[in-house]
Scaffold this active site. Sequence first.
Site, PDB file in Angstrom:
ATOM      1  N   TYR A  54       0.840  -1.197   0.000  1.00 38.10           N
ATOM      2  CA  TYR A  54       0.000   0.000   0.000  1.00 38.10           C
ATOM      3  C   TYR A  54       0.880   1.255   0.000  1.00 38.10           C
ATOM      4  O   TYR A  54       1.667   1.483   0.936  1.00 38.10           O
ATOM      5  CB  TYR A  54      -0.948   0.022   1.215  1.00 38.10           C
ATOM      6  N   GLN A 180      -8.722 -13.111   3.556  1.00 41.61           N
ATOM      7  CA  GLN A 180      -9.233 -11.768   3.236  1.00 41.61           C
ATOM      8  C   GLN A 180      -9.671 -11.741   1.763  1.00 41.61           C
ATOM      9  O   GLN A 180      -8.870 -11.516   0.871  1.00 41.61           O
ATOM     10  CB  GLN A 180      -8.157 -10.711   3.496  1.00 41.61           C
ATOM     11  N   TRP A 209     -12.972  -7.332   2.000  1.00 41.01           N
ATOM     12  CA  TRP A 209     -12.553  -6.029   1.447  1.00 41.01           C
ATOM     13  C   TRP A 209     -13.483  -5.514   0.359  1.00 41.01           C
ATOM     14  O   TRP A 209     -14.231  -6.263  -0.233  1.00 41.01           O
ATOM     15  CB  TRP A 209     -11.118  -6.063   0.964  1.00 41.01           C
ATOM     16  N   SER A 210     -13.381  -4.199   0.150  1.00 38.06           N
ATOM     17  CA  SER A 210     -14.191  -3.478  -0.851  1.00 38.06           C
ATOM     18  C   SER A 210     -15.693  -3.715  -0.697  1.00 38.06           C
ATOM     19  O   SER A 210     -16.375  -4.091  -1.659  1.00 38.06           O
ATOM     20  CB  SER A 210     -13.739  -3.799  -2.282  1.00 38.06           C
ATOM     21  N   PRO A 211     -16.223  -3.464   0.509  1.00 43.71           N
ATOM     22  CA  PRO A 211     -17.666  -3.663   0.700  1.00 43.71           C
ATOM     23  C   PRO A 211     -18.517  -2.757  -0.186  1.00 43.71           C
ATOM     24  O   PRO A 211     -19.676  -3.068  -0.455  1.00 43.71           O
ATOM     25  CB  PRO A 211     -17.870  -3.328   2.189  1.00 43.71           C
ATOM     26  N   ALA A 213     -17.514  -1.895  -3.319  1.00 47.31           N
ATOM     27  CA  ALA A 213     -17.004  -2.048  -4.686  1.00 47.31           C
ATOM     28  C   ALA A 213     -16.301  -0.763  -5.133  1.00 47.31           C
ATOM     29  O   ALA A 213     -16.587  -0.199  -6.195  1.00 47.31           O
ATOM     30  CB  ALA A 213     -18.129  -2.455  -5.646  1.00 47.31           C
ATOM     31  N   GLY A 286     -13.219   1.420   3.807  1.00 45.01           N
ATOM     32  CA  GLY A 286     -12.251   2.360   3.263  1.00 45.01           C
ATOM     33  C   GLY A 286     -12.928   3.717   3.249  1.00 45.01           C
ATOM     34  O   GLY A 286     -14.141   3.798   3.047  1.00 45.01           O
ATOM     35  N   GLN A 292     -17.496  10.175   5.361  1.00 43.84           N
ATOM     36  CA  GLN A 292     -17.837   8.846   4.829  1.00 43.84           C
ATOM     37  C   GLN A 292     -17.772   7.801   5.941  1.00 43.84           C
ATOM     38  O   GLN A 292     -18.660   6.961   6.082  1.00 43.84           O
ATOM     39  CB  GLN A 292     -16.853   8.447   3.721  1.00 43.84           C
ATOM     40  N   ASN A 296     -20.716   5.439   7.318  1.00 42.04           N
ATOM     41  CA  ASN A 296     -20.622   3.987   7.162  1.00 42.04           C
ATOM     42  C   ASN A 296     -20.729   3.238   8.492  1.00 42.04           C
ATOM     43  O   ASN A 296     -21.178   2.084   8.533  1.00 42.04           O
ATOM     44  CB  ASN A 296     -19.320   3.613   6.439  1.00 42.04           C
TER      45      ASN A 296
HETATM   46  P1  NDP Z   1     -14.757   0.255  -0.366  1.00 45.42           P
HETATM   47  O1  NDP Z   1     -15.214  -0.631  -1.454  1.00 45.42           O
HETATM   48  O2  NDP Z   1     -15.721   0.525   0.735  1.00 45.42           O
HETATM   49  O3  NDP Z   1     -14.261   1.624  -1.026  1.00 45.42           O
HETATM   50  C1  NDP Z   1     -13.895   2.695  -0.213  1.00 45.42           C
HETATM   51  C2  NDP Z   1     -13.945   3.997  -1.008  1.00 45.42           C
HETATM   52  O4  NDP Z   1     -15.287   4.277  -1.418  1.00 45.42           O
HETATM   53  C3  NDP Z   1     -13.531   5.182  -0.175  1.00 45.42           C
HETATM   54  O5  NDP Z   1     -12.123   5.326  -0.109  1.00 45.42           O
HETATM   55  C4  NDP Z   1     -14.228   6.305  -0.880  1.00 45.42           C
HETATM   56  O6  NDP Z   1     -13.497   6.602  -2.077  1.00 45.42           O
HETATM   57  C5  NDP Z   1     -15.576   5.668  -1.233  1.00 45.42           C
HETATM   58  N1  NDP Z   1     -16.552   5.780  -0.137  1.00 45.42           N
HETATM   59  C6  NDP Z   1     -16.570   5.093   1.038  1.00 45.42           C
HETATM   60  N2  NDP Z   1     -17.641   5.441   1.783  1.00 45.42           N
HETATM   61  C7  NDP Z   1     -18.326   6.344   1.079  1.00 45.42           C
HETATM   62  C8  NDP Z   1     -19.508   7.077   1.335  1.00 45.42           C
HETATM   63  N3  NDP Z   1     -20.198   6.922   2.467  1.00 45.42           N
HETATM   64  N4  NDP Z   1     -19.949   7.947   0.385  1.00 45.42           N
HETATM   65  C9  NDP Z   1     -19.265   8.125  -0.766  1.00 45.42           C
HETATM   66  N5  NDP Z   1     -18.105   7.466  -1.058  1.00 45.42           N
HETATM   67  C10 NDP Z   1     -17.642   6.575  -0.145  1.00 45.42           C
HETATM   68  O7  NDP Z   1     -13.479  -0.350   0.363  1.00 45.42           O
HETATM   69  P2  NDP Z   1     -11.928  -0.462  -0.135  1.00 45.42           P
HETATM   70  O8  NDP Z   1     -11.877  -0.884  -1.553  1.00 45.42           O
HETATM   71  O9  NDP Z   1     -11.235   0.780   0.272  1.00 45.42           O
HETATM   72  O10 NDP Z   1     -11.452  -1.675   0.747  1.00 45.42           O
HETATM   73  C11 NDP Z   1     -11.387  -1.535   2.172  1.00 45.42           C
HETATM   74  C12 NDP Z   1     -10.072  -2.072   2.679  1.00 45.42           C
HETATM   75  O11 NDP Z   1      -9.954  -3.450   2.329  1.00 45.42           O
HETATM   76  C13 NDP Z   1      -8.810  -1.427   2.084  1.00 45.42           C
HETATM   77  O12 NDP Z   1      -8.463  -0.215   2.689  1.00 45.42           O
HETATM   78  C14 NDP Z   1      -7.776  -2.493   2.387  1.00 45.42           C
HETATM   79  O13 NDP Z   1      -7.386  -2.433   3.734  1.00 45.42           O
HETATM   80  C15 NDP Z   1      -8.582  -3.774   2.149  1.00 45.42           C
HETATM   81  N6  NDP Z   1      -8.357  -4.291   0.780  1.00 45.42           N
HETATM   82  C16 NDP Z   1      -7.728  -5.502   0.654  1.00 45.42           C
HETATM   83  C17 NDP Z   1      -7.450  -6.043  -0.580  1.00 45.42           C
HETATM   84  C18 NDP Z   1      -6.756  -7.344  -0.681  1.00 45.42           C
HETATM   85  O14 NDP Z   1      -6.363  -7.743  -1.785  1.00 45.42           O
HETATM   86  N7  NDP Z   1      -6.560  -8.052   0.414  1.00 45.42           N
HETATM   87  C19 NDP Z   1      -7.827  -5.332  -1.818  1.00 45.42           C
HETATM   88  C20 NDP Z   1      -8.528  -4.093  -1.595  1.00 45.42           C
HETATM   89  C21 NDP Z   1      -8.789  -3.614  -0.332  1.00 45.42           C
HETATM   90  P3  NDP Z   1     -13.496   8.035  -2.801  1.00 45.42           P
HETATM   91  O15 NDP Z   1     -13.988   9.066  -1.847  1.00 45.42           O
HETATM   92  O16 NDP Z   1     -12.093   8.238  -3.218  1.00 45.42           O
HETATM   93  O17 NDP Z   1     -14.387   7.862  -3.992  1.00 45.42           O
END
Ligand code: NDP
Length: 327
Positions: A54, A180, A209-211, A213, A286, A292, A296
């Site tokens: 990261y 994960q 992860w990525s709840p 998307a 995230g 946000q 959440n």
């Molecule tokens: P999400 O799918 O929840 O995406 C998060 C992003 O969505 C935020 O950074 C923001 O981006 C946007 N967002 C979140 N909440 C809101 C809201 N309420 N309103 C509007 N926009 C919102 O989760 P991540 O993809 O970030 O995954 C979470 C964690 O999982 C990561 O930080 C990491 O630790 C882990 N992960 C692990 C992986 C693996 O391969 N093991 C791969 C990917 C993630 P923005 O504002 O920039 O649009």
Amino acid sequence: MEYVSLGKTGLKISRLSLGSWLTFGKQIGDNDAEDLMRIAYDNGINFFDNAEIYSRGMSEEVMGKILTKLGWSRDSYIVSSKVFFGNGGQLPTQKGLNRKHVFEACHQALKRLQVDYLDLYLCHRPDKATPIEETVWAMHHLIAQGKVLYWGTSEWSAQEIMEAHMFARQNHLIGPVVEQPEYNLFTREKVENEFSQLYKTVGLGTTIWSPLASGILSGKYNDSFPDSTRLGMEGLEWLKDKNFTEDRVLKSRQLNSLADDLGLSLPVLSIAWCLKNPTVSTVILGASKTSQLSENLKAISAQELLTTEVMERIELIMGNKPRKPDY
Ligand code: NDP
């Protein structure tokens, strides 16, 4: 906040957790990262997810500085790192799940995070170039040395996880306890189907992860493409291609009106839907903004609004429930 045992371990993990992918050390400043961690912790989140890759190590450095600055008691939080992709080095010895890289990456993560041990250490992807036996031994030794407490995997197949378990069991070594995987309303197969035996046989825990998307399930892409969001970031065209599709936006619009009926926002509905699955130990959130994260966090209390009838309405919209094998 709710807490559950991580799989069959005795470790109590909060059902919501905070991750740092693409945000810490990259999209947001260190003060914003600190605010996010503070809000998370004050609301009962006890797990903070990280990885060597990261922001090429910067994410762990930022988190380490914050952990040191805030001075939380080490027994009050869980921190992870993940190994496989390296932290930017291009040399052949600087990535993978071979004993050398696993060992060195662990020491580097400890230094960047400024902690004496990692609570969770995950193999970020399977490594076809390293025998699983070598990785199991490497992880076992790190645990024996007190540098890691629990180890696990990320995006491994059920078969690979089982292989690691079998080898560990046969040799009286400590096996992986957590996986994960990606899990959200669009991506369900692994968590709901492929791993279904592993929850029973090995007591697998999951940190999903990525709840949302990558933000599609926040609903902000429903009408137009907003400025300054993840899917518009340079270098992330692959992520936009994966998530910003006509079908996903269409479904997200339909889910949005269901969320409206319930008086919830779409991100809260989407995260609460993940929480409703008891095989999900923790949903890693995230966030690029504190607003946000605060929104959440409401997903914990929103779960009670996702009744059987509401869950059925969601299934009707999604039409993607994984088909279980007949046996
Ligand atoms: P999400 O799918 O929840 O995406 C998060 C992003 O969505 C935020 O950074 C923001 O981006 C946007 N967002 C979140 N909440 C809101 C809201 N309420 N309103 C509007 N926009 C919102 O989760 P991540 O993809 O970030 O995954 C979470 C964690 O999982 C990561 O930080 C990491 O630790 C882990 N992960 C692990 C992986 C693996 O391969 N093991 C791969 C990917 C993630 P923005 O504002 O920039 O649009």
